[in-house]
Write a protein that holds these residues in place. Structure first.
Motif, PDB file in Angstrom:
ATOM      1  N   MET A 229       7.055  -4.187  -1.719  1.00 46.70           N
ATOM      2  CA  MET A 229       6.044  -4.726  -2.627  1.00 46.70           C
ATOM      3  C   MET A 229       6.327  -6.188  -2.892  1.00 46.70           C
ATOM      4  N   SER A 230       5.262  -6.982  -2.972  1.00 49.88           N
ATOM      5  CA  SER A 230       5.459  -8.426  -3.114  1.00 49.88           C
ATOM      6  C   SER A 230       4.266  -9.066  -3.811  1.00 49.88           C
ATOM      7  N   LEU A 231       4.554 -10.149  -4.525  1.00 51.51           N
ATOM      8  CA  LEU A 231       3.530 -11.009  -5.118  1.00 51.51           C
ATOM      9  C   LEU A 231       3.355 -12.295  -4.327  1.00 51.51           C
ATOM     10  N   ASP A 232       4.094 -12.446  -3.249  1.00 55.45           N
ATOM     11  CA  ASP A 232       4.174 -13.691  -2.479  1.00 55.45           C
ATOM     12  C   ASP A 232       3.144 -13.682  -1.354  1.00 55.45           C
ATOM     13  N   ILE A 233       2.231 -14.634  -1.356  1.00 61.25           N
ATOM     14  CA  ILE A 233       1.212 -14.694  -0.319  1.00 61.25           C
ATOM     15  C   ILE A 233       1.832 -14.897   1.058  1.00 61.25           C
ATOM     16  N   GLY A 234       3.046 -15.455   1.098  1.00 64.20           N
ATOM     17  CA  GLY A 234       3.725 -15.641   2.378  1.00 64.20           C
ATOM     18  C   GLY A 234       4.079 -14.341   3.068  1.00 64.20           C
ATOM     19  N   ASP A 235       4.047 -13.222   2.333  1.00 69.72           N
ATOM     20  CA  ASP A 235       4.344 -11.920   2.931  1.00 69.72           C
ATOM     21  C   ASP A 235       3.109 -11.242   3.514  1.00 69.72           C
ATOM     22  N   VAL A 236       1.918 -11.759   3.209  1.00 77.29           N
ATOM     23  CA  VAL A 236       0.705 -11.237   3.843  1.00 77.29           C
ATOM     24  C   VAL A 236       0.780 -11.564   5.330  1.00 77.29           C
ATOM     25  N   PRO A 237       0.529 -10.600   6.209  1.00 79.69           N
ATOM     26  CA  PRO A 237       0.583 -10.888   7.649  1.00 79.69           C
ATOM     27  C   PRO A 237      -0.217 -12.141   8.002  1.00 79.69           C
ATOM     28  N   ALA A 238       0.361 -12.967   8.902  1.00 76.55           N
ATOM     29  CA  ALA A 238      -0.172 -14.302   9.174  1.00 76.55           C
ATOM     30  C   ALA A 238      -1.634 -14.289   9.574  1.00 76.55           C
ATOM     31  N   GLU A 239      -2.042 -13.328  10.422  1.00 79.05           N
ATOM     32  CA  GLU A 239      -3.425 -13.332  10.876  1.00 79.05           C
ATOM     33  C   GLU A 239      -4.401 -13.065   9.735  1.00 79.05           C
ATOM     34  N   LEU A 240      -3.981 -12.269   8.775  1.00 78.89           N
ATOM     35  CA  LEU A 240      -4.833 -12.005   7.616  1.00 78.89           C
ATOM     36  C   LEU A 240      -4.811 -13.181   6.654  1.00 78.89           C
ATOM     37  N   ARG A 241      -3.632 -13.768   6.475  1.00 73.45           N
ATOM     38  CA  ARG A 241      -3.502 -14.926   5.594  1.00 73.45           C
ATOM     39  C   ARG A 241      -4.324 -16.093   6.116  1.00 73.45           C
ATOM     40  N   ASP A 242      -4.304 -16.300   7.426  1.00 75.41           N
ATOM     41  CA  ASP A 242      -5.090 -17.389   8.029  1.00 75.41           C
ATOM     42  C   ASP A 242      -6.590 -17.170   7.858  1.00 75.41           C
ATOM     43  N   ALA A 243      -6.969 -15.912   7.716  1.00 80.16           N
ATOM     44  CA  ALA A 243      -8.389 -15.587   7.516  1.00 80.16           C
ATOM     45  C   ALA A 243      -8.781 -15.638   6.043  1.00 80.16           C
ATOM     46  N   GLY A 244      -7.846 -16.031   5.186  1.00 80.14           N
ATOM     47  CA  GLY A 244      -8.136 -16.181   3.770  1.00 80.14           C
ATOM     48  C   GLY A 244      -7.835 -14.967   2.920  1.00 80.14           C
ATOM     49  N   GLN A 245      -7.222 -13.946   3.506  1.00 83.34           N
ATOM     50  CA  GLN A 245      -6.918 -12.737   2.746  1.00 83.34           C
ATOM     51  C   GLN A 245      -5.627 -12.931   1.957  1.00 83.34           C
ATOM     52  N   ARG A 246      -5.659 -12.574   0.676  1.00 83.92           N
ATOM     53  CA  ARG A 246      -4.498 -12.776  -0.195  1.00 83.92           C
ATOM     54  C   ARG A 246      -3.782 -11.479  -0.546  1.00 83.92           C
ATOM     55  N   THR A 247      -4.297 -10.368  -0.084  1.00 84.09           N
ATOM     56  CA  THR A 247      -3.662  -9.086  -0.362  1.00 84.09           C
ATOM     57  C   THR A 247      -3.521  -8.279   0.922  1.00 84.09           C
ATOM     58  N   PHE A 248      -2.576  -7.352   0.894  1.00 85.49           N
ATOM     59  CA  PHE A 248      -2.393  -6.439   2.029  1.00 85.49           C
ATOM     60  C   PHE A 248      -1.860  -5.125   1.490  1.00 85.49           C
ATOM     61  N   ARG A 249      -2.561  -4.061   1.776  1.00 93.74           N
ATOM     62  CA  ARG A 249      -2.175  -2.742   1.303  1.00 93.74           C
ATOM     63  C   ARG A 249      -2.218  -1.780   2.474  1.00 93.74           C
ATOM     64  N   SER A 250      -1.117  -1.072   2.698  1.00 95.47           N
ATOM     65  CA  SER A 250      -1.057  -0.157   3.832  1.00 95.47           C
ATOM     66  C   SER A 250      -0.149   1.022   3.504  1.00 95.47           C
ATOM     67  N   ILE A 251      -0.629   2.215   3.847  1.00 94.07           N
ATOM     68  CA  ILE A 251       0.199   3.415   3.803  1.00 94.07           C
ATOM     69  C   ILE A 251       0.033   4.122   5.135  1.00 94.07           C
ATOM     70  N   THR A 252       1.147   4.311   5.830  1.00 93.19           N
ATOM     71  CA  THR A 252       1.100   5.073   7.075  1.00 93.19           C
ATOM     72  C   THR A 252       1.918   6.348   6.893  1.00 93.19           C
ATOM     73  N   VAL A 253       1.421   7.436   7.444  1.00 89.80           N
ATOM     74  CA  VAL A 253       2.104   8.724   7.415  1.00 89.80           C
ATOM     75  C   VAL A 253       2.248   9.190   8.856  1.00 89.80           C
ATOM     76  N   ASN A 254       3.504   9.299   9.297  1.00 90.29           N
ATOM     77  CA  ASN A 254       3.799   9.613  10.702  1.00 90.29           C
ATOM     78  C   ASN A 254       3.055   8.664  11.645  1.00 90.29           C
ATOM     79  N   GLY A 255       3.026   7.378  11.257  1.00 87.03           N
ATOM     80  CA  GLY A 255       2.446   6.339  12.097  1.00 87.03           C
ATOM     81  C   GLY A 255       0.945   6.187  11.994  1.00 87.03           C
ATOM     82  N   GLU A 256       0.272   7.061  11.246  1.00 80.37           N
ATOM     83  CA  GLU A 256      -1.177   6.982  11.111  1.00 80.37           C
ATOM     84  C   GLU A 256      -1.548   6.374   9.765  1.00 80.37           C
TER      85      GLU A 256
END
Length: 317
Positions: A229-256
């Motif tokens: 968990m992070s509040l740092d925009i630098g931790d948003v994946p670069a391709e999403l950050r470059d597109a202007g996205q400031r958040t990233f939320r993901s839950i994977t279960v057994n890779g899905e």
């Protein structure tokens, strides 16, 4: 129609509670906040009494309780800063109200015991907003988990990055004594979700613990979880950050990937519906998540050995 009071009317989450009170056909009759930037009340309950001083709010609540006109407050909704939840819930119970409290319920698990004693003394009940438990995607995932043999363990990655400006660490949210830290303030409902999905907690290791980010490993009866968990925009994946996205939320279960980005807008409404129907989540439903975040807050970070979230590499607390 039930009568509601609300503590913390100027906060970020208060409008969702006001909307839920209105959507369920009830009335907000009194609100409190030391900050008077509460024009949002006009959109929902312009006739509600508003107070900036607790003492005057207390007097008003007591007058309504003692009146013979049926105007007593049935529910008190708590949207105040985290460290005040315990005190405000105690006030609500002792004022003859049932309570609806925003997450986190409290900062420490022993606070739950004190509230349980006051519930017993007053005959009133605490309900909490555990909104992911009423999310359709999470309910469906729980059904899938329960359909699998109980000796199977799922591998889960939880990533939650919600970038915040410089103001955040200067506010009460940046004070661990008041907010409980990042894992408590932005993560407690995710930790509750993990417990709801995968059962009792068996292990809790912390690898990163800082003001702006935290990470670790949790093991439940039914899952092994790497979390970040992070509040740092630098931790948003670069391709999403470059597109202007400031958040990233993901839950994977057994890779899905678990898709649950939709359906968030009415979760408070659904939570209120459940509470008013007598199916709310009470004190004990919170204990595992509150214990989890309390232990995370007080842990000494371990060295990077074993199974840890891939986002930890190259990041600084």
């Amino acid at each position: 129609m039930k009568h509601f009071a609300l503590i913390g009317a100027a906060g970020y989450i208060a409008p969702r509670h006001m909307a839920a009170i209105r959507a369920t056909g009830n009335e907000l009759v009194a609100a409190l906040d030391p900050n008077d930037s509460v024009g949002i009340i006009d959109s929902h309950f312009p006739e509600a009494h508003f107070f900036t001083e607790f003492e005057r709010f207390d007097r008003h609540v007591d007058k309504l309780r003692r009146a013979n006109s049926g105007g007593a407050i049935d529910y008190m909704s708590i949207c105040s800063p985290n460290y005040l939840h315990d005190s405000h819930m105690r006030f609500g119970l002792r004022s003859g109200c049932d309570v609806i409290c925003e997450k986190p319920l409290v900062l420490n698990p022993w606070n739950i015991d004190g509230l349980a004693a006051i519930e017993k003394d007053t005959g009133h009940k605490v309900n909490t907003i555990l909104q992911l438990r009423v999310h359709p995607s999470i309910i469906a995932l729980r059904e899938k988990v329960q359909a699998v043999p109980t000796d199977a363990k799922f591998d889960v990655d939880l990533t939650y990055i919600t970038s915040r400006g410089r103001w955040y660490l200067q506010s009460w949210k940046g004070d661990v004594r008041k907010s409980g830290g990042i894992a408590t303030n932005i993560g407690v409902h995710f930790f509750d979700m993990l417990h709801y999905l995968f059962g009792d907690l068996q292990a809790n290791t912390v690898y990163v613990s800082g003001d702006a980010k935290a990470a670790g490993y949790l093991e439940y009866n039914r899952a092994r979880v790497r979390w970040f968990m992070s509040l740092d925009i630098g931790d948003v994946p670069a391709e999403l950050r470059d597109a202007g996205q400031r958040t990233f939320r993901s839950i994977t279960v057994n890779g899905e990937e678990v898709e649950f980005s939709g359906g968030f807008t009415d979760l408070h409404n659904r939570s209120y519906e459940e509470i008013l129907a007598g199916r709310g989540f009470g004190l004990e439903a919170n204990r595992v998540a509150i214990t989890t975040v309390s232990d995370i807050r007080n842990a000494t970070p371990a060295s990077l050995v074993g199974d840890y979230h891939p986002f930890i590499k190259g990041t600084a607390a």
